[in-house]
Design an enzyme around this catalytic site. Sequence first.
Site, mmCIF file in Angstrom:
data_model
loop_
_atom_site.group_PDB
_atom_site.id
_atom_site.type_symbol
_atom_site.label_atom_id
_atom_site.label_comp_id
_atom_site.label_asym_id
_atom_site.label_seq_id
_atom_site.Cartn_x
_atom_site.Cartn_y
_atom_site.Cartn_z
ATOM 1 N N LEU A 114 20.479 32.352 25.901
ATOM 2 C CA LEU A 114 21.636 31.520 25.529
ATOM 3 C C LEU A 114 22.212 30.747 26.724
ATOM 4 C CD1 LEU A 114 23.439 33.957 23.014
ATOM 5 C CD2 LEU A 114 21.516 32.394 22.599
ATOM 6 N N ILE A 139 13.921 35.497 30.517
ATOM 7 C CA ILE A 139 12.504 35.689 30.902
ATOM 8 C C ILE A 139 12.286 35.492 32.404
ATOM 9 C CG2 ILE A 139 11.616 35.055 28.607
ATOM 10 C CD1 ILE A 139 10.553 32.440 30.079
ATOM 11 N N THR A 171 5.794 18.261 29.803
ATOM 12 C CA THR A 171 6.363 16.919 29.619
ATOM 13 C C THR A 171 5.369 15.839 30.014
ATOM 14 O OG1 THR A 171 7.966 15.368 30.572
ATOM 15 C CG2 THR A 171 7.506 17.298 31.868
ATOM 16 N N SER A 187 11.558 14.122 39.317
ATOM 17 C CA SER A 187 12.815 14.858 39.488
ATOM 18 C C SER A 187 12.443 16.311 39.757
ATOM 19 C CB SER A 187 13.670 14.792 38.212
ATOM 20 O OG SER A 187 13.067 15.588 37.199
ATOM 21 N N TYR A 191 13.335 18.806 37.978
ATOM 22 C CA TYR A 191 12.898 19.346 36.673
ATOM 23 C C TYR A 191 11.421 19.040 36.433
ATOM 24 C CZ TYR A 191 11.673 18.766 31.788
ATOM 25 O OH TYR A 191 10.987 18.782 30.604
ATOM 26 N N HIS A 192 11.027 17.762 36.617
ATOM 27 C CA HIS A 192 9.623 17.404 36.372
ATOM 28 C C HIS A 192 8.696 18.144 37.341
ATOM 29 C CE1 HIS A 192 11.564 13.894 34.342
ATOM 30 N NE2 HIS A 192 10.633 14.188 33.460
ATOM 31 N N LYS A 221 7.682 21.411 36.055
ATOM 32 C CA LYS A 221 6.665 21.326 34.998
ATOM 33 C C LYS A 221 5.277 21.138 35.600
ATOM 34 C CE LYS A 221 9.183 21.556 31.270
ATOM 35 N NZ LYS A 221 9.078 22.641 30.311
ATOM 36 N N ARG A 263 21.178 9.036 22.851
ATOM 37 C CA ARG A 263 22.413 8.490 23.438
ATOM 38 C C ARG A 263 22.698 7.093 22.870
ATOM 39 N NH1 ARG A 263 24.795 9.784 28.207
ATOM 40 N NH2 ARG A 263 24.447 7.777 29.221
ATOM 41 N N VAL A 318 22.152 0.961 29.481
ATOM 42 C CA VAL A 318 20.787 0.797 30.013
ATOM 43 C C VAL A 318 20.878 0.891 31.537
ATOM 44 C CG1 VAL A 318 18.839 -0.787 30.249
ATOM 45 C CG2 VAL A 318 20.078 -0.629 28.077
ATOM 46 N N GLU A 378 13.488 5.566 40.815
ATOM 47 C CA GLU A 378 12.268 5.418 40.015
ATOM 48 C C GLU A 378 11.806 3.972 40.049
ATOM 49 O OE1 GLU A 378 13.309 6.475 35.961
ATOM 50 O OE2 GLU A 378 14.731 4.838 35.790
HETATM 51 N N1 LIG Z 1 14.127 17.686 24.528
HETATM 52 C C1 LIG Z 1 13.177 16.856 24.955
HETATM 53 O O1 LIG Z 1 13.260 15.637 24.804
HETATM 54 C C2 LIG Z 1 11.950 17.428 25.635
HETATM 55 C C3 LIG Z 1 10.941 16.542 26.036
HETATM 56 C C4 LIG Z 1 9.803 17.030 26.670
HETATM 57 C C5 LIG Z 1 9.678 18.380 26.897
HETATM 58 N N2 LIG Z 1 10.656 19.236 26.508
HETATM 59 C C6 LIG Z 1 10.496 20.652 26.813
HETATM 60 O O2 LIG Z 1 10.701 21.430 25.656
HETATM 61 C C7 LIG Z 1 11.322 22.675 26.013
HETATM 62 C C8 LIG Z 1 12.566 22.866 25.156
HETATM 63 O O3 LIG Z 1 13.446 21.773 25.368
HETATM 64 P P1 LIG Z 1 14.798 21.650 24.568
HETATM 65 O O4 LIG Z 1 15.139 20.219 24.500
HETATM 66 O O5 LIG Z 1 14.722 22.464 23.335
HETATM 67 O O6 LIG Z 1 15.796 22.340 25.593
HETATM 68 P P2 LIG Z 1 17.044 23.300 25.309
HETATM 69 O O7 LIG Z 1 17.776 23.429 26.602
HETATM 70 O O8 LIG Z 1 17.800 22.821 24.124
HETATM 71 O O9 LIG Z 1 16.337 24.684 24.928
HETATM 72 C C9 LIG Z 1 15.818 25.572 25.870
HETATM 73 C C10 LIG Z 1 16.197 26.957 25.422
HETATM 74 O O10 LIG Z 1 15.662 27.921 26.350
HETATM 75 C C11 LIG Z 1 16.653 28.874 26.690
HETATM 76 N N3 LIG Z 1 16.340 29.360 28.039
HETATM 77 C C12 LIG Z 1 16.355 28.656 29.203
HETATM 78 N N4 LIG Z 1 16.009 29.465 30.225
HETATM 79 C C13 LIG Z 1 15.759 30.697 29.699
HETATM 80 C C14 LIG Z 1 15.378 31.951 30.243
HETATM 81 N N5 LIG Z 1 15.209 32.101 31.556
HETATM 82 N N6 LIG Z 1 15.206 33.001 29.409
HETATM 83 C C15 LIG Z 1 15.389 32.858 28.069
HETATM 84 N N7 LIG Z 1 15.772 31.705 27.495
HETATM 85 C C16 LIG Z 1 15.960 30.637 28.303
HETATM 86 C C17 LIG Z 1 17.978 28.105 26.594
HETATM 87 O O11 LIG Z 1 19.087 28.957 26.372
HETATM 88 C C18 LIG Z 1 17.715 27.174 25.405
HETATM 89 O O12 LIG Z 1 18.102 27.757 24.180
HETATM 90 C C19 LIG Z 1 11.641 22.602 27.491
HETATM 91 O O13 LIG Z 1 10.707 23.327 28.237
HETATM 92 C C20 LIG Z 1 11.533 21.131 27.804
HETATM 93 O O14 LIG Z 1 11.140 20.907 29.130
HETATM 94 C C21 LIG Z 1 11.800 18.786 25.885
#
Ligand SMILES: NC(=O)c1ccc[n+]([C@@H]2O[C@H](COP(=O)([O-])OP(=O)(O)OC[C@H]3O[C@@H](n4cnc5c(N)ncnc54)[C@H](O)[C@@H]3O)[C@@H](O)[C@H]2O)c1
Length: 398
Positions: free
Chosen positions: A33, A75, A145, A188, A190-191, A194, A250, A263, A333
Site C-alpha cells: 500500500l 517485497i 517500460t 530517469s 525510475y527508468h 527498469k 493529464r 505541453v 530529454e
Molecule cells: N502506469 C503506466 O503508465 C505504466 C507504464 C509502463 C509501465 N508501468 C509499470 O507497471 C507497474 C505498475 O504500474 P502502476 O501504474 O500500476 O503503478 P502504481 O503505483 O499504481 O502501482 C504499483 C503498486 O505496487 C505497490 N508496491 C510498490 N512497491 C511495493 C513493494 N515494495 N512491495 C509491495 N508492493 C509494492 C504499490 O503500493 C502500488 O499499489 C510498474 O512496475 C510500472 O513501472 C506502468
Amino acid sequence: MKVLVLGGDGFCGWPCAVNLADAGHDVVVVDNLSRRKIDIDLEVESLTPITSISERLRAWEQVGGKAMRFVHLDIAHEYDRLLELLRSERPDSVVHFAEQRAAPYSMKSSATKRYTVDNNVNGTHNLLAAIVESGLDVHIVHLGTMGVYGYGSHRGATIPEGYLTVEVPQADGSRFTEKILHPTDPGSVYHMTKTLDQLLFFYYNKNDAIRVTDLHQGIVWGTNTALTDRDPRLTNRFDYDGDYGTVLNRFLMQAAIGYPLTVHGTGGQTRAFIHIRDSVRCVQLALENPPTSGEKVKIFNQMTESHQVGQLAQKVADLTGAEIRYQANPRKEAIENDLIVDNRCFIELGLKPTTLDDGLLAEVVDVARRWADRCDRSRIPCLSAWTTRQAEALRTHA
Ligand SMILES: NC(=O)c1ccc[n+]([C@@H]2O[C@H](COP(=O)([O-])OP(=O)(O)OC[C@H]3O[C@@H](n4cnc5c(N)ncnc54)[C@H](O)[C@@H]3O)[C@@H](O)[C@H]2O)c1
C-alpha cells in the site's frame, strides 16, 4: 492457475487482478500500500474516489466475482515473508507490478531517487532469489517500460521486441551475427531501475532457468475496464498530479476542468501508449502463453500506438475545445524523437487494440468530467526537475 499479483492494489495491478479472477484463476493480491501512502505525503488524491483494498475485495465478491485474498507485504524489505508466501501458496505464476513507477517522483529529490532504486531493484531481486530458494518453477510476468530503449533518436529503426540482431566484425575481416539485449538508454532514475530489472532477469534466467516474460509497456491511459465498472467500489485510480499523472490522462482531466493543456518543451517527444483494457488483456495473454523451460526471457513490447505529445494535445483540444499552453520542460530529454515499435507478439496472440480514436471521448465524458470537482488545481504543475538547469527554467517560466 494460482497467481500472485504483486502490486495488485495499483493502477495497472487492480484491474489486472480482477480480470484474472474473472477468468477463473486463483488470485492472491500482494501489496504494501505504499502508493496510497505516497498520495498522503504528496497531499493529493486519485481523481476517481477509490475505496480501501478490503472494501474493493468485498465489493468484488458481492458482485459475484471469484474471491481473491490480500497479503500486506513489502517485497523489497520482507524477504523471509515473501519466501514463506511462495512456499505456502506454491503459485504457478507471479505478476510483478510492485515498483515505484513515476519518473518525476523518482527525480524529485535524493530521497526519492534512493527510495526508487532501493524499492524497485531490491523488490525484483528478492523475488528472483526467493523463487530460486523455494525450488519452485514459477513463471514471472514483469511490467517493464518502453523507456528502457530510450527516447533518443533510433534513426528511423524499428525497435524490436527486446533483442537486437547485431553483426560483430572480426580481426580477419569476417563477421558473425548475434542477438543481444537491445541497448538500454534510461531517461530517469525510475527508468534506470527498469533497465537494471532487465539485467537481473537475464542473469537469473541464464543461471537458474527462471522463466520470465518482461513486458515493455507504453504509457497507460484510460481508467476502468468492464469489470471495474461493475460497481463504484471497484473503481480504478486516476492520477493527474505533476508527479504521478501520465501525459494523456493529464490532458483529458485538464480539458475537463478548463485548464490549458500542459505541453512540456516543443511537444516533439514521441511516446508509446496503451489503454488500460489492453494492458490487462496483454498480461493475461502473457500468463497463458508462458516461456518453456530453458527458454530465454520473453520480451514483448506492450503498446498499441505511438504519438507525439504535441499532436496528442492537439487531438484532445480538437475534441474538447481546450487551449494548449507550452511550458518549460522539467525533463532533460531530446527535444524530439522517433519511436517506431514492433509489437507483433501481442497482435499475433489475438490482441485487438483500443485506439485513441475509439476511446478518448468516452474517457473525457465518463471519468474526467464526472470527477472534475475533486481536482486540486495546485497539484497539476510538474515541479520535479531532472537537474538544477531544468529547475531554473521552471522557476523563470513559472
Ligand atoms: N502506469 C503506466 O503508465 C505504466 C507504464 C509502463 C509501465 N508501468 C509499470 O507497471 C507497474 C505498475 O504500474 P502502476 O501504474 O500500476 O503503478 P502504481 O503505483 O499504481 O502501482 C504499483 C503498486 O505496487 C505497490 N508496491 C510498490 N512497491 C511495493 C513493494 N515494495 N512491495 C509491495 N508492493 C509494492 C504499490 O503500493 C502500488 O499499489 C510498474 O512496475 C510500472 O513501472 C506502468
